[in-house]
Design a protein around this motif. Structure first.
Motif, short mmCIF file in Angstrom:
data_model
loop_
_atom_site.label_atom_id
_atom_site.label_comp_id
_atom_site.label_asym_id
_atom_site.label_seq_id
_atom_site.Cartn_x
_atom_site.Cartn_y
_atom_site.Cartn_z
N ILE A 14 -69.07 5.48 49.82
CA ILE A 14 -69.26 6.10 51.12
C ILE A 14 -70.76 6.31 51.29
O ILE A 14 -71.44 6.71 50.34
CB ILE A 14 -68.51 7.45 51.22
N CYS A 15 -71.29 6.05 52.49
CA CYS A 15 -72.72 6.26 52.74
C CYS A 15 -73.11 7.66 52.30
O CYS A 15 -72.44 8.64 52.64
CB CYS A 15 -73.05 6.09 54.22
N GLU A 16 -74.20 7.77 51.56
CA GLU A 16 -74.68 9.04 51.01
C GLU A 16 -74.77 10.14 52.06
O GLU A 16 -74.37 11.27 51.83
CB GLU A 16 -76.04 8.81 50.35
N LYS A 17 -75.29 9.80 53.24
CA LYS A 17 -75.50 10.82 54.27
C LYS A 17 -74.19 11.37 54.84
O LYS A 17 -74.19 12.41 55.48
CB LYS A 17 -76.40 10.29 55.38
N PHE A 18 -73.07 10.68 54.61
CA PHE A 18 -71.79 11.14 55.14
C PHE A 18 -70.95 11.93 54.14
O PHE A 18 -69.91 12.46 54.49
CB PHE A 18 -70.97 9.95 55.67
N ILE A 19 -71.39 12.04 52.90
CA ILE A 19 -70.59 12.76 51.90
C ILE A 19 -70.38 14.21 52.31
O ILE A 19 -69.24 14.68 52.33
CB ILE A 19 -71.19 12.60 50.49
N PRO A 20 -71.42 14.99 52.71
CA PRO A 20 -71.16 16.36 53.14
C PRO A 20 -70.30 16.42 54.41
O PRO A 20 -69.45 17.29 54.56
CB PRO A 20 -72.55 16.93 53.42
N GLY A 24 -66.90 18.19 53.61
CA GLY A 24 -67.16 19.59 53.93
C GLY A 24 -65.91 20.28 54.43
O GLY A 24 -64.91 19.65 54.76
N ASN A 25 -65.96 21.60 54.53
CA ASN A 25 -64.79 22.39 54.91
C ASN A 25 -64.72 22.74 56.40
O ASN A 25 -63.86 23.51 56.80
CB ASN A 25 -64.75 23.69 54.09
#
Length: 119
Positions: A14-20, A24-25
């Motif tokens: 997954i693209c690094e910038k989309f992990i959070p 995320g919650n």
């Protein structure tokens, strides 16, 4: 991460910038930006991962206007299931996608014409 009932262990890309964003919650998440940023496939992979690892989720994929399944994200999800090597664990039907391991499924609706069906 692994699926239920002995599915393979996954290490999804997954693209690094989309992990959070993806993990995320927050209750509501919005991805902005132009083409080529990796939004569609990153979010598709995250949803596939949820369907693969968690039982009985119903994942609703919508667009404001969707006259046909070709107007939906069905093709993106299908391509990412194959790219992740999970085609044996998902039943890809014409209008829905179901994870055989967990019973989680994707459905596709247009909001403009079907809003009462979705409620």
């Amino acid at each position: 991460m692994s699926g239920h009932n002995g599915g393979p262990i996954l290490e999804p890309e997954i693209c690094e910038k989309f992990i959070p964003f993806v993990f995320g919650n927050e209750s509501y998440k919005i991805a902005y930006g132009g083409r080529g940023g990796g939004k569609s496939w990153s979010i598709a992979r995250a949803l596939i991962l949820i369907a693969y690892t968690q039982k009985d989720h119903l994942i609703l994929c919508t667009r404001e206007y969707q006259a046909t399944i070709a107007d939906s994200v069905h093709a993106v999800l299908k391509s990412q299931i194959y790219a992740m090597g999970l085609e044996a664990w998902f039943e890809i039907q014409e209008t829905t996608i179901i994870c055989r391991l967990t019973g989680s499924r994707f459905i596709f609706k247009g909001l403009r014409r079907n809003i009462n069906e979705i409620k």
